[in-house]
Design an enzyme around this catalytic site. Structure first.
Site, PDB file in Angstrom:
ATOM      1  N   SER A   1      33.596  66.193  11.831  1.00 19.68           N
ATOM      2  CA  SER A   1      34.088  66.185  10.543  1.00 19.68           C
ATOM      3  C   SER A   1      34.583  67.300   9.892  1.00 19.68           C
ATOM      4  CB  SER A   1      32.811  65.660   9.737  1.00 19.68           C
ATOM      5  OG  SER A   1      33.001  65.235   8.611  1.00 19.68           O
TER       6      SER A   1
ATOM      7  N   ASP B   1      35.298  54.360  10.404  1.00 20.75           N
ATOM      8  CA  ASP B   1      35.114  55.811  10.077  1.00 20.75           C
ATOM      9  C   ASP B   1      35.746  56.074   8.393  1.00 20.75           C
ATOM     10  OD1 ASP B   1      34.739  58.555  10.232  1.00 20.75           O
ATOM     11  OD2 ASP B   1      35.156  58.564  12.105  1.00 20.75           O
TER      12      ASP B   1
ATOM     13  N   HIS C   1      31.479  56.881  11.064  1.00 23.84           N
ATOM     14  CA  HIS C   1      31.367  58.356  11.239  1.00 23.84           C
ATOM     15  C   HIS C   1      30.866  58.936  12.236  1.00 23.84           C
ATOM     16  CE1 HIS C   1      33.325  61.893   9.455  1.00 23.84           C
ATOM     17  NE2 HIS C   1      32.283  62.353   8.933  1.00 23.84           N
TER      18      HIS C   1
END
Length: 300
Positions: free
Chosen positions: A109, A249, A276
């Site tokens: 991320s 995601d 995610h």
């Protein structure tokens, strides 16, 4: 769960960076350094990557400054929290551990953008790069957040927008509405794994970094990162790069695609049953994909 071989603190100016190592660090072993998301989260939800130490690859987890075991600075001014700060911290940690001549990076991320920026400077000792579930820029991210929000069940986005406009994003109603989004696009497991919850609790206990740089939620980015990205520099990444994302995601294909198009040596793996956190949602396939990549980089 793999127990760390060592834990320690790397001095970082007047501050400190907490880290743990699983496996034995050596100049002759390519270490894998894991950069967590947020910004303002902790290493906890990525601890399963320590299993890669079984391959003979030492794995380094750390908590970025502002959270977890590292220095907390709730009174620091907003302009203290910069991308440059976290890049300097990563450089400092790699040097402190004596692995600057032989290491790989895994960034998830926000951590994916961080390690991509680091790699774009072509550090001499960097051998490989994994960018997981990371947008190439926050403007792209925000464009796609609008798309995903519009697809939420009736009334949810209206609730979110109402509280965002009123500045009441700390309300229980707003938090309940965010969870609808999170259960679709952050983690589709029910219940969420304990290690994932642990990172959320840490961020909840000290939201300084997240609220300053990101904002009140994943999809309402009003902090200092809102205009930042790495699309201008990732073409300079020279090491073999593994790109990971989930079919559901919040880092949609549109936000990830610039990496695939700009990085010269890149492979993109999409996890069909994940959002995610594919390492938690599809752990077996994730382990296979990452193991293959790590072996190729570390052992040729």
């Amino acid at each position: 769960m793999f127990r760390p071989t060592a834990k320690g603190v790397a001095p970082f100016g007047e501050f400190r960076t907490w880290y743990r190592v699983t496996g034995e660090l050596s100049p002759h072993r390519t270490a894998l350094v894991v950069a967590h998301g947020g910004p303002g989260s902790t290493h906890d939800y990525l601890v399963s990557l320590a299993a890669l130490s079984e391959l003979g690859v030492p794995v380094v987890h750390y908590d970025q400054i502002g959270n977890g075991g590292s220095s907390h600075l709730p009174d620091a001014p907003a302009d203290f929290w910069t991308v440059e700060l976290f890049l300097a911290e990563l450089d400092n940690l790699v040097r402190h551990l004596g692995i600057a001549g032989n290491y790989m990076l895994f960034g998830h991320s926000w951590g994916g953008l961080l390690v991509a920026k680091h790699a774009s400077t072509a550090p001499a000792g960097l051998r490989g790069l994994v960018i997981a579930d990371a947008p190439a820029s926050y403007p792209l991210w925000l464009e796609q957040m609008a798309v995903l929000r519009a697809r939420l069940p009736a009334g949810v986005n209206e609730t979110l927008l109402r509280h965002e406009a009123a500045g009441t994003t700390d309300s229980d109603e707003y938090h309940a509405a965010t969870r609808v989004f999170y259960d679709r696009h952050m983690c589709r497991l029910d219940p969420w794994p304990r290690e994932y919850q642990a990172s959320f609790f840490e961020m909840y206990n000290d939201p300084t970094v997240y609220s300053t740089m990101n904002g009140p939620s994943e999809f309402h980015v009003i902090g200092s990162l809102r205009d930042w990205g790495v699309t201008d520099c990732v073409a300079g990444i020279t090491v073999p790069t593994l790109l990971i994302s989930g079919r559901h995601d919040e880092a949609t294909p549109e936000t990830v695609r610039p990496y695939a198009e700009l990085i010269p040596d890149v492979r993109w793996e999409i996890f069909e049953n994940s959002s995610h956190v594919p390492h938690l949602e599809e752990p077996e396939r994730f382990r296979d994909v990452l193991t293959e990549y790590v072996k190729a980089v570390a052992f040729g």
